[in-house]
Each structure stands twice: as structure tokens, then as C-alpha cells.
Enzyme design. Structure first.
Site, PDB file in Angstrom:
ATOM      1  N   TYR A  30     -27.687   9.228   5.032  1.00  0.00           N
ATOM      2  CA  TYR A  30     -28.012   8.037   5.834  1.00  0.00           C
ATOM      3  C   TYR A  30     -27.097   7.967   7.045  1.00  0.00           C
ATOM      4  CZ  TYR A  30     -24.236   6.117   2.851  1.00  0.00           C
ATOM      5  OH  TYR A  30     -23.044   5.909   2.164  1.00  0.00           O
ATOM      6  N   ARG A  40     -16.771   4.219   6.819  1.00  0.00           N
ATOM      7  CA  ARG A  40     -15.714   3.514   6.080  1.00  0.00           C
ATOM      8  C   ARG A  40     -14.543   3.062   6.955  1.00  0.00           C
ATOM      9  NH1 ARG A  40     -15.336   4.324   0.046  1.00  0.00           N
ATOM     10  NH2 ARG A  40     -17.426   4.957  -0.513  1.00  0.00           N
ATOM     11  N   GLU A  44       0.864  -1.194   0.000  1.00  0.00           N
ATOM     12  CA  GLU A  44       0.000   0.000   0.000  1.00  0.00           C
ATOM     13  C   GLU A  44       0.897   1.239   0.000  1.00  0.00           C
ATOM     14  OE1 GLU A  44      -3.335   1.134  -0.026  1.00  0.00           O
ATOM     15  OE2 GLU A  44      -2.319   3.059   0.241  1.00  0.00           O
ATOM     16  N   ASP A  81     -12.112  -0.752  -8.374  1.00  0.00           N
ATOM     17  CA  ASP A  81     -12.062   0.422  -9.253  1.00  0.00           C
ATOM     18  C   ASP A  81     -10.918   0.339 -10.264  1.00  0.00           C
ATOM     19  OD1 ASP A  81     -14.206   1.423  -7.896  1.00  0.00           O
ATOM     20  OD2 ASP A  81     -13.208   3.250  -7.184  1.00  0.00           O
TER      21      ASP A  81
HETATM   22  C1  FAD Z   1     -19.217   9.771  -3.294  1.00  0.00           C
HETATM   23  C2  FAD Z   1     -19.022   8.284  -3.379  1.00  0.00           C
HETATM   24  C3  FAD Z   1     -19.919   7.430  -2.743  1.00  0.00           C
HETATM   25  C4  FAD Z   1     -19.781   6.046  -2.844  1.00  0.00           C
HETATM   26  N1  FAD Z   1     -20.674   5.239  -2.206  1.00  0.00           N
HETATM   27  C5  FAD Z   1     -20.559   3.890  -2.300  1.00  0.00           C
HETATM   28  C6  FAD Z   1     -21.481   3.030  -1.622  1.00  0.00           C
HETATM   29  O1  FAD Z   1     -22.390   3.494  -0.927  1.00  0.00           O
HETATM   30  N2  FAD Z   1     -21.323   1.682  -1.763  1.00  0.00           N
HETATM   31  C7  FAD Z   1     -20.306   1.130  -2.501  1.00  0.00           C
HETATM   32  O2  FAD Z   1     -20.205  -0.101  -2.567  1.00  0.00           O
HETATM   33  N3  FAD Z   1     -19.412   1.926  -3.132  1.00  0.00           N
HETATM   34  C8  FAD Z   1     -19.513   3.276  -3.057  1.00  0.00           C
HETATM   35  N4  FAD Z   1     -18.600   4.092  -3.672  1.00  0.00           N
HETATM   36  C9  FAD Z   1     -17.527   3.465  -4.485  1.00  0.00           C
HETATM   37  C10 FAD Z   1     -16.394   2.952  -3.616  1.00  0.00           C
HETATM   38  O3  FAD Z   1     -15.918   3.976  -2.766  1.00  0.00           O
HETATM   39  C11 FAD Z   1     -15.245   2.459  -4.501  1.00  0.00           C
HETATM   40  O4  FAD Z   1     -15.743   1.687  -5.550  1.00  0.00           O
HETATM   41  C12 FAD Z   1     -14.281   1.619  -3.661  1.00  0.00           C
HETATM   42  O5  FAD Z   1     -13.681   2.413  -2.669  1.00  0.00           O
HETATM   43  C13 FAD Z   1     -13.213   1.013  -4.560  1.00  0.00           C
HETATM   44  O6  FAD Z   1     -12.312   0.300  -3.760  1.00  0.00           O
HETATM   45  P1  FAD Z   1     -10.914  -0.155  -4.335  1.00  0.00           P
HETATM   46  O7  FAD Z   1     -10.237  -0.875  -3.223  1.00  0.00           O
HETATM   47  O8  FAD Z   1     -11.083  -0.831  -5.630  1.00  0.00           O
HETATM   48  O9  FAD Z   1     -10.132   1.211  -4.684  1.00  0.00           O
HETATM   49  P2  FAD Z   1      -9.690   2.404  -3.729  1.00  0.00           P
HETATM   50  O10 FAD Z   1     -10.689   2.650  -2.663  1.00  0.00           O
HETATM   51  O11 FAD Z   1      -9.365   3.541  -4.641  1.00  0.00           O
HETATM   52  O12 FAD Z   1      -8.367   1.893  -3.020  1.00  0.00           O
HETATM   53  C14 FAD Z   1      -7.149   1.826  -3.709  1.00  0.00           C
HETATM   54  C15 FAD Z   1      -6.015   1.656  -2.707  1.00  0.00           C
HETATM   55  O13 FAD Z   1      -4.817   1.472  -3.414  1.00  0.00           O
HETATM   56  C16 FAD Z   1      -3.818   2.380  -2.945  1.00  0.00           C
HETATM   57  N5  FAD Z   1      -2.956   2.669  -4.110  1.00  0.00           N
HETATM   58  C17 FAD Z   1      -3.267   3.440  -5.181  1.00  0.00           C
HETATM   59  N6  FAD Z   1      -2.246   3.443  -6.058  1.00  0.00           N
HETATM   60  C18 FAD Z   1      -1.265   2.670  -5.529  1.00  0.00           C
HETATM   61  C19 FAD Z   1       0.014   2.272  -5.983  1.00  0.00           C
HETATM   62  N7  FAD Z   1       0.505   2.701  -7.160  1.00  0.00           N
HETATM   63  N8  FAD Z   1       0.756   1.459  -5.205  1.00  0.00           N
HETATM   64  C20 FAD Z   1       0.244   1.003  -4.003  1.00  0.00           C
HETATM   65  N9  FAD Z   1      -0.965   1.352  -3.527  1.00  0.00           N
HETATM   66  C21 FAD Z   1      -1.730   2.165  -4.289  1.00  0.00           C
HETATM   67  C22 FAD Z   1      -4.600   3.574  -2.437  1.00  0.00           C
HETATM   68  O14 FAD Z   1      -3.847   4.327  -1.497  1.00  0.00           O
HETATM   69  C23 FAD Z   1      -5.818   2.893  -1.821  1.00  0.00           C
HETATM   70  O15 FAD Z   1      -5.570   2.477  -0.497  1.00  0.00           O
HETATM   71  C24 FAD Z   1     -18.705   5.493  -3.587  1.00  0.00           C
HETATM   72  C25 FAD Z   1     -17.794   6.337  -4.214  1.00  0.00           C
HETATM   73  C26 FAD Z   1     -17.941   7.725  -4.111  1.00  0.00           C
HETATM   74  C27 FAD Z   1     -16.950   8.616  -4.802  1.00  0.00           C
END
Ligand code: FAD
Length: 386
Positions: free
Chosen positions: A203, A106, A32, A283
Site C-alpha cells: 500500500y 511510520r 526511551e 506490545d
Molecule cells: C510487519 C509488521 C507490520 C505491522 N503493521 C501494522 C499496521 O499496519 N497497523 C498497526 O496498527 N500495527 C501494525 N504492526 C504492529 C505495530 O508495529 C506494533 O504493534 C506497535 O509498533 C507497538 O507499539 P509499542 O509502542 O507498543 O511498541 P514498540 O513499537 O516496540 O516501541 C517500544 C519502544 O520502547 C523502547 N524500549 C524498549 N525497551 C526499553 C527499555 N528497557 N527502556 C526504555 N525504552 C525501551 C523502544 O526503543 C521503542 O521505542 C505491524 C507490525 C509488524 C511487525
């Protein structure tokens, strides 16, 4: 020796992937870039399609302690708080889908995931710069590490995706989301006000439902290209919702500086996201607008399918199987979330009246209309009859 797996990124997707891999008896390390666990202090809704997975990973009790189980989702009209539609959550969702609907703070979700993973699994301050030859992770400081499988859980700007797939540009929705947390004084209901060009979601979250999570989605014509989060201005935020209902005004009157806003982007669904030794979750592979509240939930589903595949097949076949099981479902959710950017924000008029009629009749947003989403069980696929 077993298969060695490196997961880049310790967000919801990376930590759930690590936990699922540990539970499957596989050798995993998370790298991370941040100095510690750093989910923003905001809320997240998790439907039964995701809580079912977390429960199967042993997090049922930890989540029960900190999550709120709302009694209903309610869509309201922007101008006067009149109810467009409402459906029950607690009780009904459990009875129908076999798992709860939660709203969570979160950091509580991240803490529960982190506590379930063996100490030392996550290394902080390690920014992945690229993946070379499919197996070698090169870090920003020049160090390298080799694994049998590299999983990119590094979010919408994924370095793993950039170095393993042809580059595609993110799509800007034209909208941004202001986020705020307030002391909560409301019933446990997910409320969504729809209005011309904007919507607002509120909420409760946190232990004892102590906080009200507020997300205000509004146009962002001035969005600077290179920036993904930016400081917001409370006065501008209130102006966006000028003339909205008394309840919306009451909520926004309580928001104080500092506020931040997030540019809302997605990408077109990818045709594939794996190679024989690399893959993506969350994502990194299927960023979506948050207008079905499913981005985190889909990352959680990805984690379970990926771990089950890697536990039962060699890497190349497992990654192929994982991707094949996830492509259509996540693309459908990406497209529907993008479509809600139009339907949620219709100006008052005949189209909006038709949408409200469809909402009232349960045709577009209701437990029936969303059963394909909530009824999906990653262990068996779609469950007939839910
Ligand atoms: C306003 C808003 C509301 C939302 N509400 C909801 C909801 O109610 N329910 C729901 O299911 N989803 C919701 N989402 C979507 C959700 O937040 C994301 O889809 C989710 O956080 C994606 O998780 P992830 O682990 O794929 O990516 P991320 O949360 O982006 O995590 C990526 C991680 O990788 C790390 N990282 C990045 N680049 C590197 C690198 N090069 N090397 C090492 N580490 C790195 C980052 O620091 C981070 O810790 C919402 C999003 C937004 C913007």
C-alpha cells in the site's frame, strides 16, 4: 502535588500515552532507550478506531497532511491477481465510522506525536532495567527515579512487564516479514495477495503517496531463537514467491538490498497486566501478529483509555479500570490475528475454496465483518448500529 507518571518507551504506544496524559493535565515523562526517535522506515495502517483517538488528541491536521487515505482494500489470489474480495475505504469508512482509514509512513506518525508533546517530555538514552517496589525505575546505568505510576510502553520484550508480572514466553508464529519501501506507481489501494504458506501486502504511504510499502510474509524455519530482526536476502525473498502472479513478480523485481526481516511473535493473552502502581500499553501487554494490522492501533486505544482513567480516579483504581476495559478486546484481536496465520496461508484445496467463498460473500473480511473492530470508540465502547 499531582500524580507523577513515568512512561518507559517512546514508540507509538508510549508517545500516544504521553500525549493523552498531557491533554488530561497529568504530569508525565517518557524515558526511551534509543538515542532519538527511531521508528523504522516502513508503513502502518490505522483504522478509524485509532484515527478517531488521534483526532481527539489534536493530530487530525498533522495526519491529513502526511497520510494516504486509500480508496479500497483488495484481497487477491496469489497465482493470477484475480480479486477475491474488495471493500471501499475512503468516504465509506468516514461515513460509517466517523473517522478515516489511513496508511502512514511510520516516521511521519512518530513526528506528529512528538511535535504535539511539550519539549523535554522525552529523555533519550535511558534504558529501563527494572521496576522495583512498584514505583522505582532502575536504569541500565544504575540510576534510579521514582514515580507514582510506571507505564511500560517498552514493546514485546518489556522490562517493565518482566519485573512486575510472572514471565511468559513469547510464541513464534513460524513466519517472518520482509519489509521494503519502493517508489510508488500504483493507485491508493491496500492490496493483499493470499497464497499457500505466504502472503504479501502492498500500500502507498508518505506525503503525496510517494512510497509503496511492501510486507512479504513467508515461513522462517531457520529463525535463530534469540534474534527478532535479521538481514534478509532478496534472492531468497523472490524464491519464496516463485510462480506468483505477474503483479507480485513486478513488485519483488523492484526490491533491492539491503532488506530486513522480522520474526513474527505474539504472546498468549495475559489474564492481567497491572499492579496498583504499574501498568502496560501496546506490545508490552498484548503483542499480536500483524495479520489484522491492529498492534499500533490497539496501543493508541490503550493510551486514551489509560489517560481517561488516570484523570478521574486515584492510581490503583484507575489502573484496574483501564485494564478491565482493555483485556477482552485486545485478547480477541490477538486471537483473531493468530488465527489469520492459518486462514491467510491455506494451500489450494477445498478449505481454501471455502475461505475464498466466505471472503467473496463478505463473511470474514469486509466492513460489516470488521465493524466490531473499526466501530469501537474508546470514549463509549462499542457503538451500536455501525
Ligand atoms: C510487519 C509488521 C507490520 C505491522 N503493521 C501494522 C499496521 O499496519 N497497523 C498497526 O496498527 N500495527 C501494525 N504492526 C504492529 C505495530 O508495529 C506494533 O504493534 C506497535 O509498533 C507497538 O507499539 P509499542 O509502542 O507498543 O511498541 P514498540 O513499537 O516496540 O516501541 C517500544 C519502544 O520502547 C523502547 N524500549 C524498549 N525497551 C526499553 C527499555 N528497557 N527502556 C526504555 N525504552 C525501551 C523502544 O526503543 C521503542 O521505542 C505491524 C507490525 C509488524 C511487525
Amino acid at each position: 502535588m499531582g500524580v507523577r507518571i513515568i512512561v518507559a518507551g517512546g514508540g507509538i504506544g508510549g508517545l500516544t500515552t504521553a500525549l493523552a496524559l498531557v491533554r488530561a493535565g497529568l504530569d508525565v515523562r517518557v524515558v526511551e532507550r534509543a538515542a532519538g526517535f527511531g521508528e523504522i522506515g516502513a508503513g502502518v495502517q490505522l483504522g478509524p478506531n485509532a484515527t478517531r483517538v488521534l483526532d481527539s488528541l489534536g493530530l487530525g491536521e498533522a495526519l491529513r497532511d502526511t497520510a494516504v487515505e486509500p480508496v479500497a482494500t483488495r484481497f487477491l489470489r496469489w497465482a493470477d491477481d484475480s480479486v477475491l474480495t474488495e471493500w471501499p475505504l475512503a468516504g465509506q469508512v468516514r461515513a460509517r465510522f466517523g473517522a478515516p482509514y489511513y496508511t502512514l509512513y511510520r516516521p511521519d506518525l512518530i513526528a506528529a506525536l512528538a511535535a504535539a508533546i511539550p519539549a523535554g517530555t522525552v529523555s533519550f538514552g535511558r534504558q529501563v532495567a527494572a521496576v522495583e517496589d512498584g514505583r522505582t525505575v532502575r536504569f541500565a546505568d544504575g540510576a534510579t527515579e521514582t514515580a507514582d505510576v510506571v507505564v511500560g510502553a517498552d514493546g514485546i520484550h518489556s522490562a517493565v512487564r518482566t519485573s512486575t508480572l510472572p514471565e511468559t514466553a513469547p510464541r513464534f508464529s513460524g513466519m517472518c516479514a520482509y519489509r521494503a519501501l519502493l517508489p510508488n506507481d500504483t493507485e491508493p489501494v491496500v492490496r493483499i495477495w493470499l497464497g499457500p504458506g505466504r502472503h504479501l501486502v502492498a500500500y502507498p504511504v508518505g506525503r503525496g503517496a510517494r512510497l509503496l510499502n511492501v510486507v512479504c510474509v513467508a515461513p522462517a524455519d531457520d529463525w535463530p531463537d534469540e534474534s527478532w530482526t535479521a538481514p534478509g536476502d532478496v534472492t531468497r525473498l523472490r524464491e519464496h514467491f516463485d510462480g506468483w502472479s505477474p503483479e507480485v513478480r513486478k513488485i519483488l523485481d523492484r526490491v533491492t538490498e539491503p532488506v530486513y526481516r522480522w520474526g513474527l511473535h505474539d504472546r498468549e493473552p495475559l489474564p492481567r497486566w497491572s499492579t496498583p502502581t504499574t501498568t502496560l500499553v501496546g506490545d508490552a501487554c498484548h503483542p499480536m501478529l500483524p495479520f489484522l494490522a491492529q498492534g499500533g492501533a490497539q496501543a493508541i486505544e490503550d493510551a486514551a483509555v489509560l489517560a481517561a482513567s488516570l484523570a478521574t480516579a486515584g492510581p490503583a483504581e484507575a489502573l484496574q479500570r483501564y485494564e478491565a476495559r482493555r483485556l477482552d478486546r485486545t485478547a480477541r484481536i490477538q486471537r483473531q490475528s493468530w488465527g489469520n496465520n492459518v486462514s491467510y496461508h491455506l494451500p489450494d484445496g477445498p478449505e481454501q475454496a471455502r475461505r475464498d467463498e466466505a471472503l467473496a460473500g463478505g463473511a470474514i473480511m469486509s466492513l460489516d465483518a470488521l465493524s466490531w473492530l473499526f466501530g469501537h470508540d474508546v470514549r463509549v465502547g462499542d457503538r451500536p448500529g455501525v
